[in-house]
Design an enzyme around this catalytic site. Structure first.
Site, PDB file in Angstrom:
ATOM      1  N   LYS A 215       0.841  -1.204   0.000  1.00  0.00           N
ATOM      2  CA  LYS A 215       0.000   0.000   0.000  1.00  0.00           C
ATOM      3  C   LYS A 215       0.876   1.254   0.000  1.00  0.00           C
ATOM      4  CE  LYS A 215      -3.770  -2.533   2.048  1.00  0.00           C
ATOM      5  NZ  LYS A 215      -4.509  -2.962   3.219  1.00  0.00           N
TER       6      LYS A 215
ATOM      7  N   GLN B 170      -4.717  -1.712   9.339  1.00  0.00           N
ATOM      8  CA  GLN B 170      -4.530  -3.024   8.705  1.00  0.00           C
ATOM      9  C   GLN B 170      -5.134  -4.112   9.590  1.00  0.00           C
ATOM     10  OE1 GLN B 170      -3.202  -3.589   5.569  1.00  0.00           O
ATOM     11  NE2 GLN B 170      -3.956  -5.661   5.942  1.00  0.00           N
TER      12      GLN B 170
ATOM     13  N   ASP C 102     -11.315   2.336   3.521  1.00  0.00           N
ATOM     14  CA  ASP C 102     -11.588   0.903   3.361  1.00  0.00           C
ATOM     15  C   ASP C 102     -13.086   0.651   3.148  1.00  0.00           C
ATOM     16  OD1 ASP C 102      -9.388  -0.771   3.271  1.00  0.00           O
ATOM     17  OD2 ASP C 102      -9.103  -0.784   5.449  1.00  0.00           O
TER      18      ASP C 102
END
Ligand code: NDP
Length: 282
Positions: free
Chosen positions: A52, A96, A119
């Site tokens: 990422k 994460q 997200d």
């Protein structure tokens, strides 16, 4: 012959488009920035976080990494999220997953401001998707819509069958296909006659997490098959939920594993970051 949907190429096209967009945004004084939080040092998470950060650097998005020790408390993590929610220089916040077992994942997801929820996991983002309001969409299903559209596969009026009903893949996938005017059926572990339902699909999305589960008996001639599963076998080779070799001669289009859905997730995360920066700068 079936179209092999090239997720690598499509994700790289999207990244190129975003790179140009970010360059133009910077000329207007908007500098997109993503905060990436990792708690503990799970090796798979470290790889995902690294990818990422790399994608951010390529596109021109600043990434701020927060690597917190395994023993971080829930309160400490929530305090960091709160600080980032208030920080005008940060446009996207990503924690994460999975986080260590002593933490409450739900509370962490709820703590991220929906304006920075790149997200798309916050209940407000999920709700916005189901009532057709602007919000961030979970990256994997959003990427699948791009794969279909950019491969010229029409969704409107088509029978779409999504197998799997998780909050991050199956459910948002179904909502997105519905938004595109597909006729959508969602299947799960209690579905009766799964094979018969799948055989109705013009577009079949397989997201159950079972290696090579779907063979040629599950697909209709000429269907488009999207394989979300990722599994590594004993020799380190990757495969999906679909038995590619058994299905490929029967379908009109199919995503390979690797190189299909996988690369799209990061591309759509980057897209969400750019979108967040634009919305917060309005
Ligand atoms: P989950 O385990 O959260 O959900 C699996 C779903 O599949 C559940 O709804 C379950 O039903 C259903 N299911 C399981 N077995 C069967 C079966 N035999 N028949 C019908 N339905 C079944 O998985 P995720 O949605 O998180 O992920 C699915 C797959 O996609 C995994 O392989 C994962 O690694 C991969 N993945 C890939 C991504 C990418 O970027 N390419 C991103 C995210 C996930 P029930 O609800 O009834 O239990």
């Amino acid at each position: 012959m079936a179209l092999r949907i090239d997720g690598k190429k499509i994700s790289s096209d999207i990244k190129e488009e975003l790179k140009e967009k970010v360059a133009a945004m910077k000329e207007d004084g908007i500098f997109p920035c993503l905060a990436v939080i990792q708690v503990g040092n799970d090796p798979a998470s470290t790889v995902y976080v690294g990818n990422k950060k790399k994608a951010c650097a390529y596109i021109g998005i600043e990434s701020k990494a927060f690597e917190l020790p395994e023993e971080t408390t829930q309160e400490e993590l929530l305090a960091l999220i709160e600080k980032l929610n208030e920080d005008d220089s940060v446009h996207g916040i990503l924690v994460q997953l999975p986080i260590p077992a002593h933490m409450d994942e739900k509370e962490v997801i709820h703590a991220i401001s929906p304006k920075k929820d790149v997200d798309g996991f916050h209940p407000q983002s999920v709700g916005a998707l189901s009532i057709g309001e602007p919000g961030f969409v979970s990256c994997t299903p959003a990427g699948i819509i791009q794969l279909l559209k950019r491969s010229g596969i029409e969704i409107e009026g088509k029978e779409c069958v999504v197998v799997g009903r998780s909050n991050i893949v199956g459910k948002p996938m179904a909502m997105l296909l519905l938004r595109e005017n597909g006729t959508v059926t969602i299947c799960h572990s209690r579905t009766k006659d799964l094979r018969e339902v799948c055989k109705r699909a013009d577009i079949l999305v397989a997201a159950i997490g079972k290696p090579k589960f779907f063979d040629e008996t599950y697909v209709k001639d000429g269907a488009a098959v999207i394989d979300v599963g990722i599994h590594r076998n004993a020799d380190g080779k990757l495969c999906g939920d679909v038995d590619y070799d058994k299905v490929v001669d029967k379908v009109s289009a199919i995503t390979p594993v690797p190189g299909g859905v996988g690369p799209m997730t990061i591309a759509m995360l980057m897209n969400n970051c750019v979108e967040a920066a634009l919305r917060l700068s309005e």
